[in-house]
Motif scaffolding. Structure first.
Motif, PDB file in Angstrom:
ATOM      1  N   UNK A   1      34.074-141.974 -16.298  1.00 13.16           N
ATOM      2  CA  UNK A   1      34.157-141.954 -17.775  1.00 13.16           C
ATOM      3  C   UNK A   1      35.541-141.488 -18.213  1.00 13.16           C
ATOM      4  N   UNK A   2      36.132-140.565 -17.453  1.00 11.87           N
ATOM      5  CA  UNK A   2      37.482-140.090 -17.786  1.00 11.87           C
ATOM      6  C   UNK A   2      38.517-141.192 -17.499  1.00 11.87           C
ATOM      7  N   UNK A   3      38.302-141.924 -16.426  1.00 10.59           N
ATOM      8  CA  UNK A   3      39.223-143.027 -16.069  1.00 10.59           C
ATOM      9  C   UNK A   3      39.151-144.117 -17.133  1.00 10.59           C
ATOM     10  N   UNK A   4      37.938-144.409 -17.610  1.00  9.55           N
ATOM     11  CA  UNK A   4      37.777-145.405 -18.679  1.00  9.55           C
ATOM     12  C   UNK A   4      38.435-144.915 -19.963  1.00  9.55           C
ATOM     13  N   UNK A   5      38.229-143.634 -20.289  1.00  5.69           N
ATOM     14  CA  UNK A   5      38.821-143.084 -21.520  1.00  5.69           C
ATOM     15  C   UNK A   5      40.339-143.105 -21.431  1.00  5.69           C
ATOM     16  N   UNK A   6      40.876-142.844 -20.242  1.00  3.69           N
ATOM     17  CA  UNK A   6      42.338-142.875 -20.095  1.00  3.69           C
ATOM     18  C   UNK A   6      42.859-144.281 -20.362  1.00  3.69           C
ATOM     19  N   UNK A   7      42.167-145.287 -19.805  1.00  2.00           N
ATOM     20  CA  UNK A   7      42.589-146.675 -20.061  1.00  2.00           C
ATOM     21  C   UNK A   7      42.511-147.010 -21.546  1.00  2.00           C
ATOM     22  N   UNK A   8      41.440-146.529 -22.207  1.00  2.00           N
ATOM     23  CA  UNK A   8      41.280-146.793 -23.639  1.00  2.00           C
ATOM     24  C   UNK A   8      42.359-146.093 -24.457  1.00  2.00           C
ATOM     25  N   UNK A   9      42.677-144.846 -24.071  1.00  2.31           N
ATOM     26  CA  UNK A   9      43.704-144.094 -24.809  1.00  2.31           C
ATOM     27  C   UNK A   9      45.077-144.717 -24.595  1.00  2.31           C
ATOM     28  N   UNK A  10      45.334-145.197 -23.383  1.00  2.67           N
ATOM     29  CA  UNK A  10      46.616-145.872 -23.097  1.00  2.67           C
ATOM     30  C   UNK A  10      46.718-147.145 -23.922  1.00  2.67           C
ATOM     31  N   UNK A  11      45.616-147.879 -23.995  1.00  3.94           N
ATOM     32  CA  UNK A  11      45.630-149.118 -24.798  1.00  3.94           C
ATOM     33  C   UNK A  11      45.864-148.783 -26.267  1.00  3.94           C
TER      34      UNK A  11
ATOM     35  N   UNK B   1      29.257-137.046  -6.380  1.00  8.26           N
ATOM     36  CA  UNK B   1      28.321-136.683  -7.447  1.00  8.26           C
ATOM     37  C   UNK B   1      29.111-136.427  -8.722  1.00  8.26           C
ATOM     38  N   UNK B   2      28.492-136.445  -9.871  1.00  9.30           N
ATOM     39  CA  UNK B   2      29.235-136.183 -11.110  1.00  9.30           C
ATOM     40  C   UNK B   2      30.011-134.866 -11.008  1.00  9.30           C
ATOM     41  N   UNK B   3      31.182-134.854 -11.627  1.00  3.31           N
ATOM     42  CA  UNK B   3      32.038-133.669 -11.568  1.00  3.31           C
ATOM     43  C   UNK B   3      31.410-132.522 -12.351  1.00  3.31           C
ATOM     44  N   UNK B   4      31.571-131.311 -11.822  1.00  6.12           N
ATOM     45  CA  UNK B   4      31.175-130.104 -12.561  1.00  6.12           C
ATOM     46  C   UNK B   4      32.420-129.590 -13.260  1.00  6.12           C
ATOM     47  N   UNK B   5      32.336-129.381 -14.560  1.00  2.00           N
ATOM     48  CA  UNK B   5      33.494-128.988 -15.370  1.00  2.00           C
ATOM     49  C   UNK B   5      33.679-127.476 -15.367  1.00  2.00           C
ATOM     50  N   UNK B   6      34.778-127.062 -15.882  1.00  2.00           N
ATOM     51  CA  UNK B   6      35.151-125.633 -15.986  1.00  2.00           C
ATOM     52  C   UNK B   6      34.124-124.834 -16.778  1.00  2.00           C
ATOM     53  N   UNK B   7      33.429-125.534 -17.723  1.00  2.00           N
ATOM     54  CA  UNK B   7      32.495-124.795 -18.597  1.00  2.00           C
ATOM     55  C   UNK B   7      31.046-124.921 -18.125  1.00  2.00           C
TER      56      UNK B   7
ATOM     57  N   UNK C   1      40.605-137.835 -24.264  1.00  2.00           N
ATOM     58  CA  UNK C   1      41.864-138.123 -23.562  1.00  2.00           C
ATOM     59  C   UNK C   1      42.909-138.471 -24.615  1.00  2.00           C
ATOM     60  N   UNK C   2      44.059-137.810 -24.530  1.00  2.00           N
ATOM     61  CA  UNK C   2      45.123-138.041 -25.514  1.00  2.00           C
ATOM     62  C   UNK C   2      46.358-138.545 -24.768  1.00  2.00           C
ATOM     63  N   UNK C   3      47.062-139.536 -25.337  1.00  2.00           N
ATOM     64  CA  UNK C   3      48.276-140.092 -24.732  1.00  2.00           C
ATOM     65  C   UNK C   3      49.387-140.069 -25.767  1.00  2.00           C
ATOM     66  N   UNK C   4      50.570-139.590 -25.372  1.00  2.00           N
ATOM     67  CA  UNK C   4      51.745-139.667 -26.243  1.00  2.00           C
ATOM     68  C   UNK C   4      52.843-140.432 -25.507  1.00  2.00           C
ATOM     69  N   UNK C   5      53.572-141.250 -26.251  1.00  2.00           N
ATOM     70  CA  UNK C   5      54.735-141.969 -25.715  1.00  2.00           C
ATOM     71  C   UNK C   5      55.953-141.436 -26.467  1.00  2.00           C
ATOM     72  N   UNK C   6      56.925-140.898 -25.741  1.00  2.00           N
ATOM     73  CA  UNK C   6      58.068-140.264 -26.391  1.00  2.00           C
ATOM     74  C   UNK C   6      59.373-140.814 -25.842  1.00  2.00           C
ATOM     75  N   UNK C   7      60.447-140.643 -26.643  1.00  2.00           N
ATOM     76  CA  UNK C   7      61.784-141.031 -26.196  1.00  2.00           C
ATOM     77  C   UNK C   7      62.248-139.998 -25.173  1.00  2.00           C
TER      78      UNK C   7
ATOM     79  N   UNK D   1      54.726-143.473 -29.976  1.00  2.00           N
ATOM     80  CA  UNK D   1      53.361-143.988 -30.126  1.00  2.00           C
ATOM     81  C   UNK D   1      52.391-142.944 -29.579  1.00  2.00           C
ATOM     82  N   UNK D   2      51.116-143.068 -29.958  1.00  2.00           N
ATOM     83  CA  UNK D   2      50.096-142.180 -29.372  1.00  2.00           C
ATOM     84  C   UNK D   2      48.732-142.856 -29.473  1.00  2.00           C
ATOM     85  N   UNK D   3      47.801-142.320 -28.702  1.00  2.00           N
ATOM     86  CA  UNK D   3      46.427-142.853 -28.726  1.00  2.00           C
ATOM     87  C   UNK D   3      45.479-141.831 -28.158  1.00  2.00           C
ATOM     88  N   UNK D   4      44.195-142.012 -28.426  1.00  2.00           N
ATOM     89  CA  UNK D   4      43.209-141.096 -27.877  1.00  2.00           C
ATOM     90  C   UNK D   4      41.882-141.824 -27.705  1.00  2.00           C
ATOM     91  N   UNK D   5      41.023-141.265 -26.872  1.00  2.00           N
ATOM     92  CA  UNK D   5      39.679-141.836 -26.680  1.00  2.00           C
ATOM     93  C   UNK D   5      38.740-140.700 -26.318  1.00  2.00           C
TER      94      UNK D   5
END
Ligand SMILES: Nc1ncnc2c1ncn2[C@@H]1O[C@H](COP(=O)(O)OP(=O)(O)O)[C@@H](O)[C@H]1O
Ligand SMILES: O=C(CO)[C@@H](O)[C@H](O)COP(=O)(O)O
Length: 480
Positions: free
Chosen positions: A43-53, A84-90, A13-19, A27-31
């Protein structure tokens, strides 16, 4: 004013903060995300929180949009719980379900109704798999969300503790990857969804809630705000988008631009003013994130081909690239890189082949170059299909994790045979979402500049494509 863009992709998960006015990165962050083709969305929701932090939080941000990997199936029950756990595109387990849906409706009909012929990647085939393989779970389905839809819903404070399914939202670009949505009408094809599920998805008893499709830059304000994230009460949350449409927006792509993204997936896509419906199944006729269309060819095997060969050779990415450039074009073995099966061509059970090995050609540089040439040739086949449908390629813009490798630049100019533009290293999916957030905030599309780090003139080497085509056709014959 600051805006935030999120990319919840396959590996991280990647986060960018822009003007909001200038697009300047502040600023930016990733997890990281768990590996695998079946993942608990928590797990994606947790990673988003971590990337935002890691990006310094959202408390000083006026608007945010979330983009994400396309197609993933998040099945929710009537209490808003993930069934049930998500099935991904791959994940390719729904390949048989894809074949069944194509047999039931016909490729031409499916392409006409949804813009695409479904393969295992598509949400619809995963729902059909769920009906057949996990009927008890299928019976619980009260709503279906894509990764970006569900993360947007959670960010706005909804979830098992606040299970308002009618607050699920999506956008036309990601909806167009479900297999039960028409990019031309902008409407869900609920009759098709009923066929997929094998039960009425429209009768009140069988109502399956599908996310409301917001206009590309339409926004919803935070409902109550999620307890895990400190959010300003007035935070505007944009519609979001599928990752490739978000990247096109991030690059401010215009007709004539072809984008090649080399991440976990390999994708070749372009912005088109008119829709494409390819009954052959090679091109997915998606919608984009601006109101236009995004014809796209996707491969399963992209950056991870290079990861695998670099590990085999015991080198890092930079050294892999240096080795590859020591070998002459089309001089060594040929790798058809179908390590994880392949989506385009649609060969979910295929495996990779390395051919043309001789004592002279079996060298570390030749193997390194074969990996990059083979991976890029799979994408060049996709570009050929796009051109055959009337799209133009004034230039190829290279993005994705592997796009910063100089060897990729040089060999891409040889394989694609068109000028290569390399934007500065960045997260263009998240950038596109920041651009959408600024658009939702200001009511008009921002004209932020896109910086370029390298321009490489076309250097077409047709012999690379010719040798690959022979090996590819031999490999296809062996699989079919
Ligand atoms: N310099 C490089 N050369 C080749 N591959 C790279 C390089 N840097 C990162 N990668 C690969 O790029 C991939 C991550 O790209 P990214 O676009 O973030 O993936 P995704 O969006 O699918 O999660 C990983 O497989 C990583 O190993
Ligand atoms: O399936 C597709 C497009 O149809 C992929 O492009 C996914 O959207 C995953 O993207 P990445 O995680 O590789 O960026």
């Amino acid at each position: 004013m600051l805006v935030a863009g999120v990319d919840s992709s396959t590996q991280s998960c990647k986060v960018v903060i822009r003007d909001a006015a200038t697009g300047q990165l502040v600023r930016s962050g990733r997890a990281p995300h768990p590996d695998g083709t079946e993942v608990d969305p928590e797990a994606w929701w947790l990673a988003l929180q971590q990337a935002v932090a890691a990006a310094g939080g959202l408390s000083d941000v006026a608007a945010v949009s979330i983009g994400g990997q396309q197609h993933g199936l998040i099945a929710l029950d009537d209490e808003g719980r993930v069934i049930r756990p998500a099935l991904l595109w791959n994940d390719t387990r729904s390949a048989a379900a894809a074949r069944a849906l194509r047999a039931e409706l016909g490729d031409a009909e499916l392409a006409a109704r949804t813009g695409s012929v479904p393969v295992a990647s598509f949400t619809s085939t995963k729902l059909r798999w769920l009906r057949d393989a996990e009927p008890a779970n299928a019976a619980k389905v009260a709503a279906v969300a894509l990764p970006h839809d569900w993360l947007t819903w959670r960010l706005r404070g909804f979830g098992p503790s606040n299970p308002n399914l009618s607050e699920l939202t999506t956008d036309r670009s990601d909806a167009s990857g479900t297999g039960y949505f028409s990019p031309t009408t902008g409407e869900y094809d609920r009759e098709l969804l009923s066929i997929v599920l094998g039960r009425p998805a429209i009768a009140s008893s069988g109502q399956v809630m599908l996310p409301a499709v917001l206009a590309p830059h339409e926004s919803r304000r935070v409902a109550v705000g999620s307890p895990q994230l400190a959010l300003p009460e007035s935070l505007i949350v944009g519609a979001g988008a599928g990752d490739n449409a978000a990247a096109a927006l991030g690059l401010d792509a215009r007709p004539g631009d072809v984008i090649v993204s080399i991440g976990t997936s390999g994708t070749v896509f372009a912005v088109s003013p008119s829709p494409i419906a390819d009954a052959s199944g090679t091109i997915a006729g998606f919608a984009d994130a601006t109101g236009a269309f995004l014809p796209l060819v996707a491969t399963l095997n992209a950056a991870r081909v290079l990861d695998s060969i670099a590990a085999l050779l015991g080198v890092d990415h930079a050294t892999l690239g240096q080795l590859a450039l020591e070998a002459d074009a089309a001089s060594g073995p040929v790798l058809v890189p179908w390590f994880e099966g392949e989506r385009t061509p649609n060969l979910p059970t295929a495996t990779a082949t390395l051919s043309g090995l001789t004592l002279a050609s079996t060298t570390r540089p030749a193997i390194a170059r074969a990996a990059i040439e083979g991976m890029l040739c799979g994408l060049a086949d996709g570009l050929d299909a796009m051109l055959a449908h009337g799209l133009s390629a004034r230039r190829v813009l290279l993005i994705g994790g592997a796009a910063q490798n100089p060897a990729i630049h040089t060999i891409a100019a040889q394989v694609f045979g068109v000028p290569i533009t390399v934007p500065i290293e960045g997260e263009y999916v998240a950038d596109g979402m920041a651009r959408q957030a600024a658009w939702a905030l200001a009511g008009e599309r921002p004209d932020w500049p896109v910086a370029v780090t390298r321009e490489i003139p076309a250097d077409g080497r047709p012999e690379i494509r010719e040798r690959y085509a022979q090996a590819r056709d031999a490999a296809m014959t062996a699989v079919e």
